[in-house]
Each structure stands twice: as C-alpha cells, then as structure tokens.
Design an enzyme around this catalytic site. Structure first.
Site, PDB file in Angstrom:
ATOM      1  N   LYS A  94      17.169 -19.196 -41.530  1.00  0.00           N
ATOM      2  CA  LYS A  94      17.153 -18.011 -40.670  1.00  0.00           C
ATOM      3  C   LYS A  94      17.289 -18.498 -39.232  1.00  0.00           C
ATOM      4  O   LYS A  94      16.964 -19.648 -38.930  1.00  0.00           O
ATOM      5  CB  LYS A  94      15.812 -17.284 -40.848  1.00  0.00           C
ATOM      6  CG  LYS A  94      15.820 -15.838 -40.461  1.00  0.00           C
ATOM      7  CD  LYS A  94      16.181 -14.922 -41.614  1.00  0.00           C
ATOM      8  CE  LYS A  94      16.183 -13.474 -41.169  1.00  0.00           C
ATOM      9  NZ  LYS A  94      16.514 -12.554 -42.252  1.00  0.00           N
ATOM     10  N   GLY A 194      10.140   2.860 -39.725  1.00  0.00           N
ATOM     11  CA  GLY A 194      11.322   2.137 -39.233  1.00  0.00           C
ATOM     12  C   GLY A 194      12.558   2.715 -39.898  1.00  0.00           C
ATOM     13  O   GLY A 194      12.807   2.485 -41.073  1.00  0.00           O
ATOM     14  N   ILE A 195      13.306   3.493 -39.126  1.00  0.00           N
ATOM     15  CA  ILE A 195      14.484   4.134 -39.717  1.00  0.00           C
ATOM     16  C   ILE A 195      15.748   3.615 -39.034  1.00  0.00           C
ATOM     17  O   ILE A 195      16.562   4.360 -38.503  1.00  0.00           O
ATOM     18  CB  ILE A 195      14.386   5.676 -39.657  1.00  0.00           C
ATOM     19  CG1 ILE A 195      13.774   6.111 -38.318  1.00  0.00           C
ATOM     20  CG2 ILE A 195      13.583   6.206 -40.833  1.00  0.00           C
ATOM     21  CD1 ILE A 195      14.099   7.484 -37.914  1.00  0.00           C
ATOM     22  N   GLY A 196      15.857   2.282 -39.060  1.00  0.00           N
ATOM     23  CA  GLY A 196      17.057   1.632 -38.535  1.00  0.00           C
ATOM     24  C   GLY A 196      18.130   1.642 -39.607  1.00  0.00           C
ATOM     25  O   GLY A 196      18.222   2.579 -40.410  1.00  0.00           O
ATOM     26  N   ASN A 197      18.913   0.585 -39.646  1.00  0.00           N
ATOM     27  CA  ASN A 197      20.038   0.515 -40.593  1.00  0.00           C
ATOM     28  C   ASN A 197      19.588   0.691 -42.038  1.00  0.00           C
ATOM     29  O   ASN A 197      20.175   1.455 -42.788  1.00  0.00           O
ATOM     30  CB  ASN A 197      20.746  -0.836 -40.447  1.00  0.00           C
ATOM     31  CG  ASN A 197      21.498  -0.922 -39.139  1.00  0.00           C
ATOM     32  OD1 ASN A 197      22.209   0.000 -38.757  1.00  0.00           O
ATOM     33  ND2 ASN A 197      21.323  -2.020 -38.424  1.00  0.00           N
ATOM     34  N   GLY A 199      16.320   1.570 -43.122  1.00  0.00           N
ATOM     35  CA  GLY A 199      15.419   2.713 -43.273  1.00  0.00           C
ATOM     36  C   GLY A 199      16.185   4.020 -43.439  1.00  0.00           C
ATOM     37  O   GLY A 199      15.857   4.833 -44.309  1.00  0.00           O
TER      38      GLY A 199
END
Ligand SMILES: NC(=O)c1ccc[n+]([C@@H]2O[C@H](COP(=O)([O-])OP(=O)(O)OC[C@H]3O[C@@H](n4cnc5c(N)ncnc54)[C@H](O)[C@@H]3O)[C@@H](O)[C@H]2O)c1
Length: 367
Positions: A94, A194-197, A199
């Site tokens: 990472k 968390g409603i990103g990509n 979510g």
C-alpha cells in the site's frame, strides 16, 4: 507506540519504524520525497510470497508522519491477507501520500510518485484508494506499467469501487444469513457511514433490496446528493454508534470499532468496506464475539476492488470478475460458521486461512 505517549526529548530512544506496534515483519518500507512537487509518500511492502505487492495509494492529510507510517503499515498488511484469502496470487502493499488530495494533488506530483513506484521494478503495484481517482492512475501509467485501476479507455478495468460495493453487499448478505437465517435485507435497518465511491454504490444495492438505509458523512453535499438519488435517510444525530440498527456498515476510514465505540454498538452485524475496522484486531474482535455481534471481516468482504484490478493483470473478463466477487458470499458464510464451530473470532478464522495459504506457498517456494 504513538506520538501521544512519547515526549519530544525521548524521541531519540524510540524505534520509529521497526518499533511501531503496527510493524509486522514488513519486507520493505520506502520513504519518497520530492522537493519540486512537494511529494511526501511512504510505500509499504508487507509480504510478496504469493506475488507482487498490490495495493492502492491513499492521499490524506495525516496529523503526523507517525500516523501516515502507521496507516501504511496497517493497510499493506491488510492487503497481504485480503489477497491471500481471496485466492489471488498477489502480495500485500500500500502507499500513502501525505497531503490534501483536493488542493495538493497535481499531475506532476502523481508522475513523480509513479517514478518512485517504477523504481521498485514491479515489486509493488499501485492502484487507487481514498483521495485517488481513476484519472490519477492514468497519469501514473504514463511513467510506469506497475499500476492498475486505470480507465477502461486505456485498457484498464476502470473504477473498482462498484465491484467493492457489490462484494461488501454479498458479505453483508452472508452475515445476515448467518445471523437471521435469511439473507434478505428487506426492512433491515442499515447505517452506512461514509458515502463516497463505495458507500454510494452500497446504498444503491441496499435500497434496491428494500433495506431501510440511513447515511452519514462529513460532507453535507454528498449526503444531499445520495439522499436525492436513492431516497436514503440522512443521519441527524451526533453519535452513530449508540443508535439502534440491525447492520452497521463502516465505509469511511478504519478503526471505528475501538475502545470508545465498541460498548455502545447495538448492531447485530458489522459489515462494511473500510479497511482495518477494528482498532485492535484481537481485543475488539474478541469483544464483538462476546457480545454476539457478527463481524464480517473487512479484508474478506471488501476484496471486490482487488479482484477487479487483478483482472487487469490476468486478463479476466467482466463475468469472471463478478463471479469471483459474488463468491465472497460463500467464503464469508464458511468463515462465520468456521469461527462459530472453532470458537474463534471471525477475524481470526479468516486470518488463519489466509496465513495458511501464504505458509504453504512459502514452503513450496523454498523447495
Ligand atoms: N474504493 C475501493 O474499491 C475500496 C476497496 C477496498 C476498501 N476500500 C475502503 O473503503 C473505504 C471507502 O472507500 P472509498 O473509495 O469509497 O473512499 P471515498 O474517499 O470515495 O469515500 C469516503 C467517504 O467517507 C467520508 N468520510 C470521511 N470521514 C468520515 C467520517 N468520520 N464520518 C463519516 N464519513 C466520513 C468522506 O467524506 C467520503 O464521502 C476506505 O476505507 C477504503 O480504504 C475501498
């Protein structure tokens, strides 16, 4: 070991890298600095027994370099076990770039980062993570072939997030099957934090299935957008962990299951996309087990993204990607049952299988 417990005058006595609690015999840690572009990055290569270390790059405004190092150590280790349990021939790695992705990310900085990746000759292969977009990987691709998650128009498998979300959805359904005897999520009260990509795509699956979805995010704009698209309820309180819910889906950052939150959590199931959800895998895994909360191990159910980028290396088609991602359902159910029978935490049940696979390969490689 954290900055909180070490006074400046005592820093000289600390072992800042190999002495970190999150250091787990990582093979290589590379510190990257470029004055002209302002790049400050750390690449962590945890283990390459199963193959090259593949894992995304996260750009984040860390509070300190210690936090960044700690994050890359934890995240790269997680990738080793994620690929191992998913049956991929990949090791774990990472990278983190220290900085604000909104204001400090430039094409020059991404290219310079790509050159550092290239200098590792394929031992580390990058992809996107928080703060990165497919277009950023396209820029990295200009200077190195050791990058995945590039645009479909450039021969890549595209944005991995919808596949990750599908895998999380599969893992959540398996956890529901285990807990309730049915994997139908209709009318289940699910909180997505968390409603990103990822979510957002998870919210879509849940709403389509008839779940009652509540969304939380630090971005009001995102909340309004996702609410208007899918009709989810915006969380209005200030302590999500204390809320009554059936399923808690952490899809923001890691370590949200920690000493402060764990005693408040009332959910039956924890299943989400965030990496390293348990601040302390042993302690918090055990506490969840004791409290009867079914924890679907993060590195198992959020593997859709890595399956998607692995397809770029192995030339899988879309159908094979979906088949492998759907299989997260079966693996999750097997591991939850294995944990119950063997009285293990679900995290350890999954970890043991991943470690066995690495150990078997290590022995084969040695012969
Ligand atoms: N993208 C992938 O394919 C993938 C694969 C595996 C794991 N993950 C993990 O899943 C998580 C989400 O990934 P993503 O790609 O959707 O990232 P993202 O950056 O697109 O979304 C993260 C969202 O979380 C929100 N957020 C940040 N801090 C928060 C907080 N304290 N409370 C509530 N919301 C908060 C942000 O505003 C953002 O909307 C990350 O932990 C990532 O490492 C992602």
């Amino acid at each position: 070991m954290t900055t909180d417990v070490i006074e400046a005058k005592n820093l000289v006595n600390a072992d800042p890298v190999f002495g970190q609690l999150s250091f787990d015999n990582h093979e290589q840690i590379v510190f990257c600095n470029d004055k002209d572009t302002g790049l400050k990055a750390i690449i962590g290569i945890h283990n390459t027994v199963l193959g090259p270390a593949l894992g995304g790059t996260r750009m984040w405004q860390y509070k300190s370099e210690w936090d960044a190092l700690n994050d890359v150590l934890r995240l790269s280790r997680g990738m080793t076990f994620k690929s191992a349990i998913t049956g991929l021939n990949l090791g774990g790695g990472k990278a983190v770039i220290i900085g604000d992705a909104k204001t400090q990310k430039t094409p020059e900085l991404m290219k310079r980062f790509g050159e550092f990746v290239h200098s590792l000759s394929g031992k580390y292969i990058t992809a996107e993570d928080v703060g990165m977009e497919t277009e950023d990987m396209d820029i990295v691709r200009e200077v190195t072939p050791f990058v995945t998650g590039i645009s479909e128009s450039k021969g890549g498998a595209g944005n991995p997030s919808p596949i990750t979300a599908y895998g999380v959805f599969m893992g959540m359904k398996a956890a529901a099957k285990f807990k309730y005897g049915s994997d139908i999520l209709e009318d289940k009260n699910v909180f997505v934090q968390g409603i990103g990509n990822v979510g957002e795509a998870l919210v879509e699956h849940l709403v389509n299935e008839g779940a009652k979805v509540t969304i939380a995010d630090i971005s009001q704009e995102r909340l309004e957008e996702v609410k208007s698209k899918y009709g989810a309820t915006i969380y209005g309180g200030n302590d999500i962990y204390s809320e009554d819910m059936d399923i808690y889906a952490p899809c923001a950052l890691g370590a949200t299951v920690n000493d402060e939150t764990i005693h408040k959590i009332k959910a039956d199931i924890i299943a989400g996309a965030a990496n390293n959800q348990l601040a302390d895998e042993l302690k918090h895994g055990k506490l969840l087990q004791e409290r009867g909360i079914v924890y679907a191990p993060d590195f198992l159910i959020n593997a859709g993204g890595i399956i998607n980028v692995y397809a770029e290396l192995e030339n899988y088609d879309r159908a094979e990607i979906m088949r492998k991602t759907e299989n997260i359902y079966n693996t999750t159910l097997e591991i939850l049952e294995n944990a119950k029978v063997n009285k293990l935490t679900t995290h350890n049940a999954a970890l043991n299988i991943a470690k066995d696979r690495i150990e078997t390969r290590r022995r084969e490689n040695a012969n």
